[in-house]
Design an enzyme around this catalytic site. Structure first.
Site, PDB file in Angstrom:
ATOM      1  N   GLY A  30     -25.817   1.849  -1.791  1.00 24.69           N
ATOM      2  CA  GLY A  30     -27.013   2.481  -2.359  1.00 24.69           C
ATOM      3  C   GLY A  30     -28.168   1.522  -2.567  1.00 24.69           C
ATOM      4  O   GLY A  30     -29.238   1.928  -3.038  1.00 24.69           O
TER       5      GLY A  30
ATOM      6  N   HIS B  99       0.723 -11.723   1.130  1.00 24.53           N
ATOM      7  CA  HIS B  99      -0.349 -10.951   0.499  1.00 24.53           C
ATOM      8  C   HIS B  99      -1.119 -11.745  -0.558  1.00 24.53           C
ATOM      9  O   HIS B  99      -2.327 -11.594  -0.689  1.00 24.53           O
ATOM     10  CB  HIS B  99       0.227  -9.673  -0.119  1.00 24.53           C
ATOM     11  CG  HIS B  99      -0.739  -8.536  -0.144  1.00 24.53           C
ATOM     12  ND1 HIS B  99      -0.362  -7.233  -0.018  1.00 24.53           N
ATOM     13  CD2 HIS B  99      -2.089  -8.497  -0.281  1.00 24.53           C
ATOM     14  CE1 HIS B  99      -1.421  -6.444  -0.075  1.00 24.53           C
ATOM     15  NE2 HIS B  99      -2.478  -7.191  -0.241  1.00 24.53           N
TER      16      HIS B  99
ATOM     17  N   SER C 225     -12.427  -5.028   1.890  1.00 22.90           N
ATOM     18  CA  SER C 225     -13.484  -4.398   1.082  1.00 22.90           C
ATOM     19  C   SER C 225     -14.863  -4.873   1.541  1.00 22.90           C
ATOM     20  O   SER C 225     -15.690  -5.295   0.733  1.00 22.90           O
ATOM     21  CB  SER C 225     -13.277  -4.686  -0.415  1.00 22.90           C
ATOM     22  OG  SER C 225     -12.124  -4.056  -0.886  1.00 22.90           O
ATOM     23  N   PRO C 226     -15.130  -4.803   2.855  1.00 22.83           N
ATOM     24  CA  PRO C 226     -16.393  -5.331   3.376  1.00 22.83           C
ATOM     25  C   PRO C 226     -17.614  -4.494   3.002  1.00 22.83           C
ATOM     26  O   PRO C 226     -18.747  -4.929   3.248  1.00 22.83           O
ATOM     27  CB  PRO C 226     -16.166  -5.317   4.896  1.00 22.83           C
ATOM     28  CG  PRO C 226     -15.212  -4.200   5.115  1.00 22.83           C
ATOM     29  CD  PRO C 226     -14.278  -4.255   3.929  1.00 22.83           C
TER      30      PRO C 226
ATOM     31  N   GLN D   7     -16.384  -1.532  -1.645  1.00 30.49           N
ATOM     32  CA  GLN D   7     -15.819  -0.239  -2.064  1.00 30.49           C
ATOM     33  C   GLN D   7     -16.907   0.827  -2.146  1.00 30.49           C
ATOM     34  O   GLN D   7     -16.827   1.758  -2.941  1.00 30.49           O
ATOM     35  CB  GLN D   7     -15.079  -0.387  -3.403  1.00 30.49           C
ATOM     36  CG  GLN D   7     -13.860  -1.307  -3.295  1.00 30.49           C
ATOM     37  CD  GLN D   7     -13.061  -1.386  -4.578  1.00 30.49           C
ATOM     38  OE1 GLN D   7     -13.603  -1.704  -5.627  1.00 30.49           O
ATOM     39  NE2 GLN D   7     -11.775  -1.086  -4.482  1.00 30.49           N
ATOM     40  N   GLY D   8     -17.937   0.660  -1.333  1.00 32.60           N
ATOM     41  CA  GLY D   8     -19.019   1.640  -1.238  1.00 32.60           C
ATOM     42  C   GLY D   8     -20.153   1.435  -2.221  1.00 32.60           C
ATOM     43  O   GLY D   8     -21.220   2.044  -2.094  1.00 32.60           O
TER      44      GLY D   8
ATOM     45  N   LEU E 244     -22.203  -1.069  -2.790  1.00 31.61           N
ATOM     46  CA  LEU E 244     -23.424  -1.745  -2.346  1.00 31.61           C
ATOM     47  C   LEU E 244     -24.276  -0.863  -1.426  1.00 31.61           C
ATOM     48  O   LEU E 244     -25.437  -1.191  -1.146  1.00 31.61           O
ATOM     49  CB  LEU E 244     -23.085  -3.073  -1.653  1.00 31.61           C
ATOM     50  CG  LEU E 244     -22.310  -3.080  -0.332  1.00 31.61           C
ATOM     51  CD1 LEU E 244     -23.219  -2.847   0.870  1.00 31.61           C
ATOM     52  CD2 LEU E 244     -21.572  -4.398  -0.162  1.00 31.61           C
TER      53      LEU E 244
ATOM     54  N   TYR F 261       0.830  -1.194   0.000  1.00 31.89           N
ATOM     55  CA  TYR F 261       0.000   0.000   0.000  1.00 31.89           C
ATOM     56  C   TYR F 261       0.870   1.251   0.000  1.00 31.89           C
ATOM     57  O   TYR F 261       1.581   1.539   0.968  1.00 31.89           O
ATOM     58  CB  TYR F 261      -0.925   0.023   1.215  1.00 31.89           C
ATOM     59  CG  TYR F 261      -1.846  -1.166   1.349  1.00 31.89           C
ATOM     60  CD1 TYR F 261      -2.114  -2.018   0.272  1.00 31.89           C
ATOM     61  CD2 TYR F 261      -2.459  -1.457   2.560  1.00 31.89           C
ATOM     62  CE1 TYR F 261      -2.955  -3.103   0.398  1.00 31.89           C
ATOM     63  CE2 TYR F 261      -3.314  -2.544   2.695  1.00 31.89           C
ATOM     64  CZ  TYR F 261      -3.551  -3.368   1.613  1.00 31.89           C
ATOM     65  OH  TYR F 261      -4.393  -4.451   1.759  1.00 31.89           O
TER      66      TYR F 261
END
Length: 290
Positions: free
Chosen positions: A214, A124, A205-206, A209-210, A212, A66
Site C-alpha cells: 500500500g 530451517h 516474505s518478499p 506479507q502484503g 508494504l 508448514y
C-alpha cells in the site's frame, strides 16, 4: 558495510542461479507457508501451485513445519506427473537435525511430496544439534541421491560463517532469510558476504506479507510501469545478484503479477525512489525472522 552501492546487480537476462551440484535454481518461485493447514483447502491450494507452474514459476518452497507436513502433501499433489519440471525445496526442523533424525525426516518429506529426491534441503533454523552432525546427514542424503543440494535458513552472518566453516560446509547452496523492501537488514553485511562468495540468498516474505504493497511511492512506480505493486516489489529484489524470491499466493491473478516481475526492468530513478521510501540499513540489526 551497509552501502547499497556495494550490492551487486543481477544481469537482466539471469533467470537462474547455479548451485554447487551444477543445478540451476530459478530466481523466482512460489512459497507454501500457510498451506496445508486445513485439508478442506488442500485441493484449491494444490491447484494454485499447479497454476503457478503453468505460468513458469517452477520453484516451489515448502517445509515439514508448514501445516506439520500438510504443505508438503499439497505440494506433492501439485507436482504429480510433472516432477521433472519442478525445482523442489524443503526444510527440516531443528529438532530433527541430528544425523539419524535428519535422514528419517527427509524420508518422511519425500513420502509426503511423492518424489524420490528434493532439489534443495535446508535446516530451517538453528537448534542444539552441532552443525557438523547436520552437515554429515545432509551429505549422506546427497550421496544417496535423496537431496541434490543443501543449505540453511534464518542464519545471520555469524551463524552462516560458523556453518560454512565446518568440514563440508563449503557445499552450502543457499541461506534463506526474510528479505523485502521493508526488511532490508541483510544488506548491511549478510547479503554482501554471500554475494562475494557466490552463495545465493533466498528471500522469504518478499512482499512483507502484503503490508508494504500500500506504499504510495511503490504504487506510483507501479502505475508508471502499468504493473502491480507486487510486481515492482519483486522486480526490485531481483535486481540483486544471487537473490531468489519465493512469494506465496493462492490466487491466479496474483501469481500472474508475480511472474511479470521477471520481465519488468526498473530504471535508476525507480531504484532511487524506492531507496528513499524504504531506506537501506544504517547499522547492523538483528536478522528479521517471521
Amino acid at each position: 558495510m551497509g552501502s547499497t552501492e556495494g550490492l551487486r546487480r543481477r544481469p537482466a537476462d539471469e533467470t537462474t542461479v547455479v548451485l554447487p551440484s551444477g543445478a540451476a535454481m530459478p530466481v523466482l518461485g512460489q512459497g507454501t507457508w500457510g498451506m496445508g493447514e486445513d485439508r478442506r483447502r488442500a485441493k484449491d491450494e494444490a491447484a494454485a501451485l499447479a497454476a503457478g507452474l503453468d505460468l513458469g514459476l517452477t520453484l516451489i518452497d515448502t517445509a515439514e513445519m508448514y501445516g506439520e507436513g500438510g504443505a508438503e502433501e499439497v505440494t506433492g499433489q501439485a507436482i504429480r506427473g510433472r516432477r521433472d519440471g519442478v525445482f523442489l525445496v524443503s526444510k527440516v526442523y531443528p529438532h530433527n537435525a541430528g544425523f539419524a533424525a535428519a535422514i528419517a525426516a527427509c524420508e518422511r518429506s519425500l513420502r509426503r511430496l511423492g518424489t524420490d529426491r528434493i532439489d534443495l534441503y535446508l535446516l530451517h533454523w538453528q537448534g542444539r544439534t552441532p552443525y557438523a552432525e547436520t552437515i554429515e546427514a545432509f551429505e549422506r542424503l546427497r550421496e544417496d541421491g535423496k537431496v541434490v543440494d543443501w543449505g540453511v535458513s534464518n542464519f545471520d552472518l555469524d551463524d552462516v560463517e560458523a556453518w560454512t566453516g565446518e568440514a563440508g560446509g563449503g557445499r552450502t547452496a543457499t541461506d534463506q532469510v526474510c528479505y523485502s523492501l521493508s526488511a532490508r537488514g541483510i544488506e548491511w553485511d549478510l547479503l554482501p558476504w554471500c554475494q562475494e562468495r557466490g552463495l545465493p540468498v533466498m528471500a522469504y516474505s518478499p512482499l512483507g506479507q502484503g503490508r508494504l504493497l500500500g506504499n504510495a511511492v511503490l504504487g506510483g512506480i507501479a502505475r508508471r510501469h502499468g504493473a502491480a505493486p507486487a510486481t515492482v516489489a519483486l522486480a526490485w529484489l531481483l535486481t540483486r545478484q544471487g537473490v531468489v524470491a519465493i512469494p506465496k499466493s493462492s490466487r491466479v491473478e496474483r501469481l500472474r503479477d508475480h511472474r511479470r516481475a521477471l520481465d519488468l526492468v526498473l530504471d535508476e530513478a525507480d531504484l532511487a525512489a524506492l531507496d528513499q521510501a524504504f531506506p537501506p540499513p544504517r547499522r547492523k540489526a538483528p536478522l528479521a525472522i517471521l
